[in-house]
Design a protein around this motif. Structure first.
Motif, PDB file in Angstrom:
ATOM      1  N   THR A 213     -12.989  19.356  -3.859  1.00 35.18           N
ATOM      2  CA  THR A 213     -13.411  20.413  -2.936  1.00 35.18           C
ATOM      3  C   THR A 213     -12.653  20.358  -1.610  1.00 35.18           C
ATOM      4  OG1 THR A 213     -15.179  19.101  -1.925  1.00 35.18           O
ATOM      5  CG2 THR A 213     -15.720  20.323  -3.940  1.00 35.18           C
ATOM      6  N   TYR A 214     -11.813  19.347  -1.402  1.00 36.61           N
ATOM      7  CA  TYR A 214     -11.127  19.166  -0.134  1.00 36.61           C
ATOM      8  C   TYR A 214      -9.998  20.183   0.047  1.00 36.61           C
ATOM      9  CZ  TYR A 214     -13.238  14.485   0.390  1.00 36.61           C
ATOM     10  OH  TYR A 214     -14.104  13.430   0.523  1.00 36.61           O
TER      11      TYR A 214
ATOM     12  N   SER B 202       0.878  -1.169   0.000  1.00 35.65           N
ATOM     13  CA  SER B 202       0.000   0.000   0.000  1.00 35.65           C
ATOM     14  C   SER B 202       0.911   1.213   0.000  1.00 35.65           C
ATOM     15  CB  SER B 202      -0.911   0.018   1.226  1.00 35.65           C
ATOM     16  OG  SER B 202      -1.764   1.137   1.187  1.00 35.65           O
ATOM     17  N   ALA B 203       0.792   2.040  -1.043  1.00 36.20           N
ATOM     18  CA  ALA B 203       1.737   3.132  -1.219  1.00 36.20           C
ATOM     19  C   ALA B 203       1.062   4.489  -1.096  1.00 36.20           C
ATOM     20  CB  ALA B 203       2.421   3.014  -2.581  1.00 36.20           C
ATOM     21  N   LEU B 204       1.581   5.294  -0.195  1.00 38.97           N
ATOM     22  CA  LEU B 204       1.178   6.696  -0.095  1.00 38.97           C
ATOM     23  C   LEU B 204       2.396   7.498  -0.541  1.00 38.97           C
ATOM     24  CD1 LEU B 204      -0.741   8.916   0.605  1.00 38.97           C
ATOM     25  CD2 LEU B 204      -0.151   8.654   2.995  1.00 38.97           C
ATOM     26  N   LEU B 205       2.518   7.661  -1.877  1.00 38.51           N
ATOM     27  CA  LEU B 205       3.735   8.212  -2.452  1.00 38.51           C
ATOM     28  C   LEU B 205       3.707   9.722  -2.571  1.00 38.51           C
ATOM     29  CD1 LEU B 205       4.353   5.550  -5.224  1.00 38.51           C
ATOM     30  CD2 LEU B 205       5.385   5.687  -2.974  1.00 38.51           C
ATOM     31  N   ALA B 206       2.546  10.302  -2.576  1.00 37.71           N
ATOM     32  CA  ALA B 206       2.425  11.756  -2.667  1.00 37.71           C
ATOM     33  C   ALA B 206       1.005  12.111  -2.290  1.00 37.71           C
ATOM     34  CB  ALA B 206       2.770  12.245  -4.071  1.00 37.71           C
TER      35      ALA B 206
ATOM     36  N   TYR C 133      -7.387  16.156   2.049  1.00 42.72           N
ATOM     37  CA  TYR C 133      -6.954  15.297   0.942  1.00 42.72           C
ATOM     38  C   TYR C 133      -5.882  14.320   1.414  1.00 42.72           C
ATOM     39  CZ  TYR C 133      -6.609  14.829  -4.212  1.00 42.72           C
ATOM     40  OH  TYR C 133      -6.668  14.393  -5.505  1.00 42.72           O
ATOM     41  N   GLN C 134      -4.905  14.843   2.122  1.00 40.29           N
ATOM     42  CA  GLN C 134      -3.780  14.017   2.547  1.00 40.29           C
ATOM     43  C   GLN C 134      -4.177  13.065   3.677  1.00 40.29           C
ATOM     44  OE1 GLN C 134      -0.284  16.216   3.719  1.00 40.29           O
ATOM     45  NE2 GLN C 134       1.059  14.652   2.882  1.00 40.29           N
ATOM     46  N   ARG C 135      -5.020  13.520   4.594  1.00 42.39           N
ATOM     47  CA  ARG C 135      -5.468  12.625   5.669  1.00 42.39           C
ATOM     48  C   ARG C 135      -6.257  11.444   5.107  1.00 42.39           C
ATOM     49  NH1 ARG C 135      -6.997  17.460   8.154  1.00 42.39           N
ATOM     50  NH2 ARG C 135      -9.207  16.885   8.072  1.00 42.39           N
ATOM     51  N   LEU C 136      -7.094  11.714   4.099  1.00 39.04           N
ATOM     52  CA  LEU C 136      -7.856  10.621   3.494  1.00 39.04           C
ATOM     53  C   LEU C 136      -6.918   9.649   2.786  1.00 39.04           C
ATOM     54  CD1 LEU C 136     -10.602   9.364   2.882  1.00 39.04           C
ATOM     55  CD2 LEU C 136     -10.664  10.716   0.766  1.00 39.04           C
ATOM     56  N   ALA C 137      -5.915  10.176   2.083  1.00 38.29           N
ATOM     57  CA  ALA C 137      -4.956   9.310   1.395  1.00 38.29           C
ATOM     58  C   ALA C 137      -4.217   8.423   2.392  1.00 38.29           C
ATOM     59  CB  ALA C 137      -3.969  10.159   0.604  1.00 38.29           C
TER      60      ALA C 137
ATOM     61  N   SER D 271       3.078  14.602   7.656  1.00 40.11           N
ATOM     62  CA  SER D 271       2.970  16.050   7.814  1.00 40.11           C
ATOM     63  C   SER D 271       1.521  16.487   7.795  1.00 40.11           C
ATOM     64  CB  SER D 271       3.725  16.760   6.681  1.00 40.11           C
ATOM     65  OG  SER D 271       3.169  16.421   5.420  1.00 40.11           O
ATOM     66  N   ALA D 272       0.616  15.543   7.499  1.00 36.36           N
ATOM     67  CA  ALA D 272      -0.806  15.886   7.393  1.00 36.36           C
ATOM     68  C   ALA D 272      -1.419  16.058   8.774  1.00 36.36           C
ATOM     69  CB  ALA D 272      -1.551  14.784   6.642  1.00 36.36           C
ATOM     70  N   GLY D 273      -2.311  17.044   8.874  1.00 31.03           N
ATOM     71  CA  GLY D 273      -3.112  17.174  10.076  1.00 31.03           C
ATOM     72  C   GLY D 273      -2.416  17.887  11.218  1.00 31.03           C
ATOM     73  N   ASP D 274      -3.175  18.059  12.296  1.00 28.97           N
ATOM     74  CA  ASP D 274      -2.643  18.737  13.467  1.00 28.97           C
ATOM     75  C   ASP D 274      -1.961  17.728  14.387  1.00 28.97           C
ATOM     76  OD1 ASP D 274      -4.725  17.312  14.567  1.00 28.97           O
ATOM     77  OD2 ASP D 274      -6.021  19.065  14.827  1.00 28.97           O
ATOM     78  N   ALA D 275      -1.591  18.188  15.579  1.00 27.41           N
ATOM     79  CA  ALA D 275      -0.841  17.331  16.491  1.00 27.41           C
ATOM     80  C   ALA D 275      -1.621  16.083  16.880  1.00 27.41           C
ATOM     81  CB  ALA D 275      -0.461  18.124  17.745  1.00 27.41           C
ATOM     82  N   SER D 276      -2.926  16.215  17.115  1.00 29.82           N
ATOM     83  CA  SER D 276      -3.719  15.055  17.522  1.00 29.82           C
ATOM     84  C   SER D 276      -3.796  14.018  16.412  1.00 29.82           C
ATOM     85  CB  SER D 276      -5.130  15.495  17.930  1.00 29.82           C
ATOM     86  OG  SER D 276      -5.829  16.041  16.826  1.00 29.82           O
ATOM     87  N   PHE D 277      -3.887  14.470  15.154  1.00 30.84           N
ATOM     88  CA  PHE D 277      -3.925  13.504  14.054  1.00 30.84           C
ATOM     89  C   PHE D 277      -2.583  12.787  13.911  1.00 30.84           C
ATOM     90  CE2 PHE D 277      -3.490  12.040   9.694  1.00 30.84           C
ATOM     91  CZ  PHE D 277      -4.689  11.346   9.527  1.00 30.84           C
TER      92      PHE D 277
END
Length: 268
Positions: free
Chosen positions: A161-162, A105-109, A167-171, A190-196
């Protein structure tokens, strides 16, 4: 959270989950750094096009065993993302070979593979199907993915619309919820705030406890040190070092301090 020591280790004699053998990748483009009118006229008269050869990877070799979490460090343009794409099977080597044992499972970008015209839910389903899961499995998992990504009702809205964070959190959520054996992440945390980020780290730890392998490309040396038990340092397409995170980070930071011309690994 210390992910690096949470995974089960391989049995003696067990083959590597990823084996990269003498891999080189070369691009040929028509890009010219400083084109001039004279050079353009000369090429036009001769019917020629300026060809620029980029050696993105040069004879890279290494093995990764089951349960490893591998950090990949290096400057921009070093070849880190090219290597990840080769492992994912997205980019075939110009020479050499890549052997992978397990589902990747690749989250490349940011949202690679997402169709911006489709909703988040539809992209989740497509991502799951591409990972080899049944439609029933991915439909049942869509709500869990949406909840983890913290996008609420936007799961049924077109992803165009994200915000970039959504967008990145969903990916990221799609990647970690598809039962991967091998997870490739390119600066995803790097996505999201500290809690994420705390939640993302916990999910990574859960994956590693299941004896899966992880590759993490990051400019955050602290993230590599905390999350990984193995590391690769790449510079201008060459594998400079394959060692522990501490050893690779020490060599890399010294390289940055003294410069390329003054640096040798024997100085460490």
């Amino acid at each position: 959270m210390d992910i690096a020591h949470s995974a089960q280790k391989p049995s003696p004699g067990e083959p590597p989950v990823v084996s990269v053998q003498d891999v080189s990748i070369t691009y040929r483009t028509t890009f010219e750094k400083v084109p001039t009118l004279k050079s353009a006229i000369v090429r036009l008269g001769r019917g020629e096009r300026a060809v620029h050869v980029v050696e993105a990877l040069k004879g890279v070799s290494f093995d990764v065993t089951r349960g490893s979490s591998v950090g990949i460090i290096g400057a921009n343009g070093a070849g880190k993302s090219t290597l990840m794409r080769a492992i994912a099977g997205v980019l075939p080597p110009s020479s050499g070979r890549v052997e992978v044992r397990g589902r990747i499972s690749a989250l490349l970008a940011l949202g690679v593979g997402f169709n911006s015209a489709l909703t988040g839910r539809e992209n989740v389903i497509l991502g799951g199907l591409a990972s080899g899961l049944s439609r029933k499995e991915v439909v049942a998992r869509a709500e869990e993915v949406a909840a983890f990504a913290e996008i609420g009702e936007f799961i049924d809205v077109p992803v165009r619309t994200y915000s970039s964070g959504m967008y990145q959190r969903l990916a990221f959520s799609v990647s970690v919820h598809m039962d991967p054996d091998i997870l490739l992440i390119d600066e995803a945390l790097s996505a999201g705030d500290a809690s994420f980020k705390v939640k993302a780290n916990a999910k990574m730890a859960e994956l590693m406890k299941s004896a899966r392998a992880m590759f993490l490309v990051s400019h955050s040396l602290n993230a590599v040190r905390e999350m990984c038990d193995d590391a690769l340092w790449i510079h201008k397409g060459k594998l400079m070092m394959h060692d522990t995170p501490d050893a690779c980070i020490k060599a890399y930071t010294k390289f940055l301090e003294v410069g390329e011309n003054a640096f040798t690994l024997e100085d460490l």
